[in-house]
Scaffold this active site. Structure first.
Site, PDB file in Angstrom:
ATOM      1  N   GLY A 116       0.800  -1.221   0.000  1.00  0.00           N
ATOM      2  CA  GLY A 116       0.000   0.000   0.000  1.00  0.00           C
ATOM      3  C   GLY A 116       0.828   1.264   0.000  1.00  0.00           C
ATOM      4  N   GLU A 139       3.688  -9.339  -2.008  1.00  0.00           N
ATOM      5  CA  GLU A 139       2.444 -10.033  -1.653  1.00  0.00           C
ATOM      6  C   GLU A 139       2.497 -11.547  -1.803  1.00  0.00           C
ATOM      7  OE1 GLU A 139       1.528  -5.821  -2.038  1.00  0.00           O
ATOM      8  OE2 GLU A 139       2.644  -7.214  -3.305  1.00  0.00           O
ATOM      9  N   ASP A 147      -1.367  -5.557  -5.557  1.00  0.00           N
ATOM     10  CA  ASP A 147      -2.581  -4.769  -5.764  1.00  0.00           C
ATOM     11  C   ASP A 147      -2.221  -3.291  -5.753  1.00  0.00           C
ATOM     12  OD1 ASP A 147      -2.046  -4.639  -3.014  1.00  0.00           O
ATOM     13  OD2 ASP A 147      -4.160  -4.590  -2.455  1.00  0.00           O
TER      14      ASP A 147
END
Length: 346
Positions: A116, A139, A147
């Protein structure tokens, strides 16, 4: 709550607005409230004619942001809740907003910038790394898939460098972040205080031209031959076979790294990257990532990966299934199926 307790600090000085992620003990990990506060601040600053530049930094000495609050995601996935999906929806909208923000958005990517943290920085228009930067989308090591627009960024890196970073989850320094298109400028960390101060009174482009220096060497550049050859393979199994067949020790070590990751996450990541490369906009890629992320909530590997790396810290995840050959095409396709909310809109 005192000002210093606020997880997102906001201030303006001169013609700059400063946003500081303020959870230093957690390397400024993002939660839903932080995402909403950032989005609200950007909306206000976009409309404020006195604000010419927005700057994002992280409190403490360890980094800008280590990613999302995965302990919360772990608990949500274990109990079958919907909090993570709601968090991701707003987080991904914020990532898209940052990418199209109409004013200079200066991201100080000092120290650890992962997951993030990449989402709130690498989509910005002015991305600064230092000799302390460690940038990654790690991840697959927790049974998840890149993502926050990570598959958009990595699918557009030179050659197959992005596929290498996505599958291995490897962290890169300033030189490689610049090579891979994750950053724009290298500034020595000792100059950051002066750079931040000057942004209040001078245009971002002018300030960066003064403080930017030649970056350290991009280590991945010397490995482009085997990276581009091996990752061009059709499947993860063939990628591993090619890596093992190479003479370079780094290639064989990379095969070992990949084989320690979640087999399901690896295959979904490769499919997501290749799908992202065919999509025209970041928003389309984020929609794909949202489907994948929501599907991961019901995958046993996400809970197990976080348990092994963060909760129990035994570093011994028991992936399900445990081998690449046991992951079927149907297993992968499930992650890309339209969500119920999409079907309801049709």
């Amino acid at each position: 709550m005192t000002v210093t307790d606020d997880p997102v600090l906001l201030r303006t000085e001169g013609h700059a607005a400063y946003l500081t992620l303020n959870r230093p003990r957690a390397i400024n990990a993002l939660d839903h409230a932080m995402v909403n506060r950032i989005a609200g601040a950007l909306t206000a600053w976009e409309r404020d004619p006195e604000v010419a530049t927005v700057v994002i930094t992280g409190a403490g000495e360890r980094g800008l942001c280590a990613g999302g609050d995965i302990r919360s995601i772990y608990e949500d996935a274990r109990t079958g809740g919907g909090a993570s999906a709601a968090f991701w929806r707003d987080e991904y909208r914020l990532n898209a907003y940052i990418a199209r923000f109409p004013k200079p958005y200066v991201a100080i990517m000092d120290g650890i910038v992962m997951g993030g943290g990449v989402g709130v920085s690498a989509h910005g228009s002015v991305r600064v790394v230092t000799e302390r930067s460690r940038v990654a989308m790690p991840e697959t090591g927790i049974g998840f898939v890149p993502d926050v627009g990570g598959t958009w960024l990595l699918s557009r890196a030179p050659g197959l460098l992005g596929t290498h970073l996505a599958l291995t989850g490897a962290a890169v320094g300033a030189g490689d972040a610049l090579l891979c298109g994750l950053a724009d400028h290298f500034v020595p960390a000792e100059h950051l205080p002066a750079l931040l101060a000057d942004l209040a009174t001078h245009p971002a482009r002018e300030v960066l031209s003064e403080y930017a220096r030649h970056a350290p060497e991009a280590g991945l550049a010397a490995h482009r031959d085997w990276i581009d050859h091996c990752y061009a393979a059709e499947t993860v199994e063939e990628i591993v076979d090619r890596l093992l067949a190479r003479g370079e020790p780094a290639a064989r070590e990379t095969a070992g790294t990949i084989l320690a990751r979640s087999p399901v996450a690896l295959k979904v990541t490769l499919a997501a990257l290749r799908g992202a490369g065919e999509l025209a906009t970041l928003e389309q890629v984020l929609e794909q990532e949202y489907r994948v992320s929501c599907a991961a909530l019901s995958s046993p590997d996400l809970v197990e990966g976080i348990r092994a790396q963060v909760i129990d810290k035994d570093r011994a995840p028991r992936w399900s299934p445990p081998a690449l050959a046991e992951v079927t095409a149907e297993d992968v396709a499930r992650f890309f199926a339209p969500l119920r909310e999409e079907a309801d809109r049709t």
